[in-house]
Write an enzyme that holds these catalytic residues in place. Structure first.
Site, PDB file in Angstrom:
ATOM      1  N   PHE A  89       0.869  -1.181   0.000  1.00 41.57           N
ATOM      2  CA  PHE A  89       0.000   0.000   0.000  1.00 41.57           C
ATOM      3  C   PHE A  89       0.900   1.224   0.000  1.00 41.57           C
ATOM      4  O   PHE A  89       1.534   1.547   1.001  1.00 41.57           O
ATOM      5  CB  PHE A  89      -0.945   0.046   1.199  1.00 41.57           C
ATOM      6  CG  PHE A  89      -1.886   1.222   1.108  1.00 41.57           C
ATOM      7  CD1 PHE A  89      -3.065   1.133   0.387  1.00 41.57           C
ATOM      8  CD2 PHE A  89      -1.575   2.434   1.701  1.00 41.57           C
ATOM      9  CE1 PHE A  89      -3.912   2.227   0.254  1.00 41.57           C
ATOM     10  CE2 PHE A  89      -2.424   3.528   1.585  1.00 41.57           C
ATOM     11  CZ  PHE A  89      -3.594   3.430   0.863  1.00 41.57           C
ATOM     12  N   ASP A 142       9.674   2.918   1.486  1.00 40.24           N
ATOM     13  CA  ASP A 142       8.485   3.697   1.843  1.00 40.24           C
ATOM     14  C   ASP A 142       8.323   3.616   3.357  1.00 40.24           C
ATOM     15  O   ASP A 142       7.768   2.670   3.897  1.00 40.24           O
ATOM     16  CB  ASP A 142       7.258   3.129   1.127  1.00 40.24           C
ATOM     17  CG  ASP A 142       5.981   3.888   1.446  1.00 40.24           C
ATOM     18  OD1 ASP A 142       5.963   4.645   2.444  1.00 40.24           O
ATOM     19  OD2 ASP A 142       4.981   3.707   0.731  1.00 40.24           O
ATOM     20  N   LYS A 177       3.237  11.455   6.663  1.00 44.83           N
ATOM     21  CA  LYS A 177       2.463  11.279   7.891  1.00 44.83           C
ATOM     22  C   LYS A 177       3.075  12.001   9.084  1.00 44.83           C
ATOM     23  O   LYS A 177       2.856  13.187   9.265  1.00 44.83           O
ATOM     24  CB  LYS A 177       2.237   9.792   8.158  1.00 44.83           C
ATOM     25  CG  LYS A 177       1.337   9.118   7.111  1.00 44.83           C
ATOM     26  CD  LYS A 177       0.840   7.778   7.549  1.00 44.83           C
ATOM     27  CE  LYS A 177       0.055   7.064   6.461  1.00 44.83           C
ATOM     28  NZ  LYS A 177      -1.188   7.743   6.078  1.00 44.83           N
TER      29      LYS A 177
END
Length: 419
Positions: A150, A235, A264
């Site tokens: 994801f 990531d 984030k």
């Protein structure tokens, strides 16, 4: 204020949800709670009920809600300047790029806003590097990715997703990606060719259920990519910036990737901030006009992110994630022997918990926990994710775990928490 009453019976909550559903696209299925304020690891809804946040905005809120250092940094910058676009320099930009590069041990930073933008930027970086530096023939570059990944929701990113919900109905899909099983070095080695420019991986797959790869996998990928002159792009949007007990999850295997992809928690849950960090050889492929973002690296974002970097430099949050994470995994591990939990995965203050389906789906377990004042989120069947803010107290963490035990075992555990 009370904790633990079913929200569906309260008018203010029901009215707010009804209004939202009438005027917003139904691309999410949130739990039926309407948050009005939050502080630390706690949120309060429109009815005045308090909930322990055990999700932390998918790790965007590593430093808790309303962290005073971050709020004060944002307020101070709001009084000065919030946006110049990249048409002009501003006085926070150089410091942000310098300090983030130092944190990552790299030369350069390319700031963006959202995680998906950072991944898109990394994809463009790898392709341009492949053509300009490695010498791959034009329009033949390949990037190897892992199944069940994801990385975001843009059309390019969902082109290499294996999640039907994320991918269906968005074709035609972007070519240039090779998908291999996560954790399988043999498959990875077979997939890398002379035209491969990068391997893009999550060091821990969050959305897939907090999947930790086998020991030695990241090290093997690092060795393979060096051997074949391929970029290793990590990531670390969810796994990075303290969540796993290290600044970066790759550190657990002593691995340093060529490219860090961050987001984030870099914005502290205050503003969206993301970035790609890499060497000057890699990010130096860009020339003016070849890539950009109006809001990327804006003064407000830089001010908040600089405070995040300063907080991470102390090591305090990484240590808290490591110590509380050890406690979290010990306590969750005890549940695997009761028949209520089938498996627990994760690292640091981050866990994927596979609930025995006889107790309900992940969504049903999340709703029952919500009724007891704890907020988590399900993923893929009967799995729930636990990732509280790193500032959570041990007492609050234990209380939240008590509520999980109560939901799974029908124990009589108080569903109120003072403090």
């Amino acid at each position: 204020m009370t904790i633990g009453e079913p929200v569906s019976t309260h008018a203010a909550t029901a009215d707010a949800i009804r209004s939202a559903e009438a005027h917003s696209a139904h691309n999410y299925h949130p739990l039926p709670v309407v948050v009005a304020s939050a502080e630390g690891a706690w949120m309060t809804d429109v009815e005045g009920r308090r909930y322990l946040d055990m999700l932390a905005g998918y790790s965007a809120l590593n430093f808790g809600h309303g962290n005073r250092r971050l709020i004060e940094a944002a307020k101070a910058q709001l009084e000065r300047v919030t946006l110049t676009s990249r048409a002009f320099h501003h006085d926070r930009f150089a410091q942000f790029c310098t300090e983030l590069a130092e944190l990552c041990g790299t030369d350069m930073v390319l700031p963006m806003n959202t995680g998906a933008e950072a991944v898109e930027t990394a994809v463009k970086t790898a392709r341009k590097w492949g053509y300009r530096v490695k010498g791959v023939p034009d329009n033949t570059a390949k990037i190897v990715v892992a199944r069940d990944n994801f990385h975001g929701r843009t059309t390019t990113i969902v082109s290499f997703s294996t999640d039907p919900e994320a991918r269906a109905d968005y074709g035609p899909y972007t070519p240039g990606f090779e998908i291999v099983p996560y954790g399988d070095l043999t498959a990875m080695r077979a997939a890398v060719t002379d035209n491969t420019v990068a391997v893009l991986l999550e060091p821990i797959q969050g959305e897939a259920g907090v999947l930790v790869p086998p020991a030695g996998y990241l090290t093997g990928v690092r060795e393979l990519t060096r051997e074949r002159n391929v970029l290793f792009m990590a990531d670390e949007i969810q796994s990075g910036l303290g969540r796993t007990g290290k600044t970066f999850a790759c550190e657990h295997e002593g691995v340093v990737p060529d490219v860090y992809i961050l987001g984030k928690a870099l914005g502290g849950g205050v503003v969206p901030v993301s970035a790609v960090a890499a060497s000057s050889e890699v990010l130096g492929v860009f020339k003016p006009g070849e890539h950009g973002s109006t809001f990327g690296g804006n003064p407000l974002a830089c001010a908040v992110a600089l405070e995040v970097i300063a907080m991470l430099r102390t090591g305090e949050y990484q240590q808290r994630a490591a110590e509380l994470g050890d406690h979290l995994h010990r306590e969750l591990g005890l549940l695997t022997g009761t028949g209520t939990v089938e498996a627990v995965r994760g690292r640091g203050l981050w866990a994927g918990v596979d609930i025995n389906p006889v107790h309900g789906t992940g969504r049903q377990i999340s709703e029952r926990l919500m009724e007891r004042g704890v907020l988590v989120k399900d993923t893929h069947g009967s799995t729930i994710r636990i990732a509280p803010p790193l500032v959570i107290s041990k007492e609050d963490l234990d209380w939240g775990l008590d509520q999980l035990r109560a939901v799974l075992t029908d124990q009589q555990v108080p569903s109120t928490r003072r403090g």
